[in-house]
Design a protein around this motif. Structure first.
Motif, PDB file in Angstrom:
ATOM      1  N   CYS B  35       0.850  -1.184   0.000  1.00 33.26           N
ATOM      2  CA  CYS B  35       0.000   0.000   0.000  1.00 33.26           C
ATOM      3  C   CYS B  35       0.889   1.240   0.000  1.00 33.26           C
ATOM      4  O   CYS B  35       1.723   1.406   0.890  1.00 33.26           O
ATOM      5  N   CYS B  38      -0.022   3.487   3.311  1.00 30.46           N
ATOM      6  CA  CYS B  38       0.333   3.118   4.690  1.00 30.46           C
ATOM      7  C   CYS B  38       1.460   2.093   4.775  1.00 30.46           C
ATOM      8  O   CYS B  38       1.935   1.792   5.868  1.00 30.46           O
ATOM      9  N   CYS B  49      -6.569  -1.559   0.134  1.00 23.50           N
ATOM     10  CA  CYS B  49      -5.793  -1.918   1.316  1.00 23.50           C
ATOM     11  C   CYS B  49      -6.739  -2.187   2.491  1.00 23.50           C
ATOM     12  O   CYS B  49      -7.588  -1.346   2.798  1.00 23.50           O
ATOM     13  N   CYS B  52      -5.867   0.596   5.565  1.00 22.80           N
ATOM     14  CA  CYS B  52      -6.221   2.024   5.545  1.00 22.80           C
ATOM     15  C   CYS B  52      -7.279   2.362   4.480  1.00 22.80           C
ATOM     16  O   CYS B  52      -7.671   3.513   4.346  1.00 22.80           O
TER      17      CYS B  52
HETATM   18 ZN   LIG Z   1      -2.931   1.026   3.409  1.00 24.26          ZN
END
Ligand SMILES: [Zn+2]
Lengths: 393, 139
Positions: B35, B38, B49, B52
């Motif tokens: 990701c 994050c 993701c 997040c």
């Molecule tokens: Zn993420």
């Protein structure tokens, strides 16, 4: 607001469990006959039923509950179809109690059953996994829940130095109770050696550590606490309920560095105890979802009967019989009775009701007042813990 | 003249979000998602993701090295395509790159596999289009 003590089980029924369908049993025979037995046991008539939840058989569509309603010409004002794997039965009871407490209906019928051929269950797994399960799991040759729980057991044995001998005691206890329970299929008692000599299906899981799919139907009727005062049977109140969903339904490879040996039972049980205001020492017996030996060991730990890692030693050292220190699966559980999979998973809570109504016959836990039932689905992914009592504390 | 043996085990379907993964596998590279918002490492491939909820995901090549978190030796199959393989090892692998995946441990006697064993990816070219990542003891 809590639903503690607002609803009660007042009747139940089970069809005769069979190893195989002789040809004259169908999903309709199992659901309808179990429903009739439960309604009669509650001292009610069909027209008193104004709520219906069914757990649909995997070989039917999710519209099954409406089909059943039409088939029996029921006219409920509350209807739902619940599927949470092996936690379905307990989840249905919890939602049913919420519907009763919220005034959505007065008498609710909850019913489940199966006539599915065991081989068909695996085909079903192959056909119906989600795309990511097929693409990232089925290509490696899983045996679905058998291989998932085998990996949970392997990891547990590795982390806590547990032995196969210890796990065998879960089976010994199940078969002991089954030998005395009328509607059980595996009545032959076994020794540690018998369990370890049974063939390895998914190493380290032996055949006797794995439930045997079978044919059968289960149903129960719940009503409001006010109505329960006047019913034929002494009411079994739902005092607490908690759920937690986590992990994958089939695929146990969920999340990097996530533990496979601590399960969502931990939170489900915590919520159930909190609602009930009772603690673990108040429980007179426990009915745990026992699809495999390892499920029982981890559930016992996560509910709090012993510390993490001590469950295998606990089942070896504790008298788990109905007359013992911690009566466990007093009807033989699924390992002793057979598992009319899928969806049948009302049997543990029906046994809790049987005990708390004082109708368990030769297997009666003396003075039973409070008991716990846990439903478990997927690879220990879906959990619903319920606490029952024949009085409201 | 070569005789092509039909592959009778389940095969993955190529979806938009998994296409890069299987293309890489064909090149004998194990691809994972990361990701960009994050940093979470993600397997199996997704559009979003799970940490997040960002959709800004990229690919990187895994070292393909990890450890056996747990495993089972399968003696009875669900899918008949695997019948000739029994007993075989079905396992959870924790990759050093920070992802967990299901796979098989191969090129070793099943009874010698242990929890914690260090393993590396190896690719099984099962059809002209599909190569399946599996794991073997680190040589
Ligand atoms: Zn993420």
């Amino acid at each position: 607001m809590s639903i503690k003590g607002k609803a009660a089980i007042v009747g139940y029924g089970e069809t005769e469990f069979l190893k195989r369908n002789p040809g004259d049993r169908s999903n309709y025979t199992e659901y309808c006959r179990a429903a009739k037995l439960a309604i009669e046991d509650a001292g009610l008539t069909k027209d008193d039923i104004d709520g219906l939840i069914s757990i649909y058989p995997l070989d039917e569509e999710p519209t099954w509950t409406e089909d059943l309603q039409e088939y029996l010409q029921l006219h409920p004002r509350f209807l739902d179809n619940v599927y949470r794997g092996g936690a379905s039965g307990n989840a249905a009871i919890l939602y049913g109690a919420a519907a009763l407490a919220g005034g959505l209906c007065n008498n609710i019928l909850i019913v489940a059953g199966s006539v599915m051929d065991p081989k068909r269950i695996y085909e079903f797994g192959l056909e119906t996994g989600t795309a990511f399960e097929r693409d990232f799991d089925s290509i490696y040759g899983p045996m679905f829940n058998n291989s998932a729980y085998a990996m949970i057991k392997r990891r547990y044995m590795h982390e806590f130095n547990a032995t196969d001998d210890q796990f065998a005691h879960v089976v010994i206890n199940a078969r002991y109770h089954a030998s005395k329970f009328p509607n059980a299929l595996l009545k032959k008692q076994v020794t540690v050696d018998d369990v370890l000599d049974s063939r390895l299906i998914c190493d380290p899981l032996h055949l006797f550590e794995i439930v045997m799919p079978c044919v059968g139907g289960c149903a129960l009727v719940m009503t409001t606490a006010e109505r329960a005062k006047d019913t034929k049977n002494s009411p079994v109140y739902l005092l607490g309920g908690g759920q937690q969903f986590d992990r994958g339904l089939w695929n146990p490879a969920y999340g990097y560095e996530r533990s496979l040996t601590t399960s969502p039972v931990k939170l489900a049980a915590k919520y159930a105890f909190e609602m009930s205001g009772l603690g673990i020492t108040d429980m007179d017996f426990v009915e745990l979802y026992d699809c495999y030996t390892i499920t029982v060991v981890i559930s016992l730990e996560d509910i709090g009967w012993c510390e993490k890692g001590e469950g295998a030693a606990y089942v070896e050292e504790t008298d788990l019989t109905y007359k013992g220190d911690m009566p466990l699966n007093t009807d033989g559980g699924q390992l002793g009775r057979g598992q009319p999979n899928p969806g049948i998973h009302l049997m543990h809570s029906i046994e809790a009701a049987r005990q708390l109504m004082g109708r368990a016959g030769d297997l009666q836990v003396e003075g039973a007042t409070f008991g716990l039932s846990n439903g478990n689905g997927g690879s220990m992914a879906d959990q619903c813990t319920l606490i029952f009592g024949n009085e409201i504390p | 003249m070569s005789t092509e043996i039909e592959y009778t085990k389940p095969l993955p379907t190529i979806e938009p979000e998994t296409e890069e993964y299987w293309k890489a596998a064909k090149r004998h590279e194990l691809f994972l998602q990361r990701c960009n918002a994050c940093g979470e490492v993600i397997h199996f491939p997704r559009v979003m993701c799970y940490r997040c909820l960002s959709e800004d995901l990229g690919w990187f090549k895994s070292t393909g090295i990890g450890s056996v978190y747990s495993f089972t030796i399968i003696h009875q199959v669900a899918h008949l395509g695997f019948e000739s393989e029994v007993p075989y090892v079905y396992a959870i692998i924790d990759l050093d790159d920070g992802a967990r995946m299901i796979s098989n441990v191969v090129n070793i006697d099943p009874s010698a596999v242990e929890v914690g064993m260090r393993v590396q990816v190896t690719f099984d070219d099962v059809t002209p289009e599909i190569s399946i990542p599996k794991f073997e003891p680190i040589s």
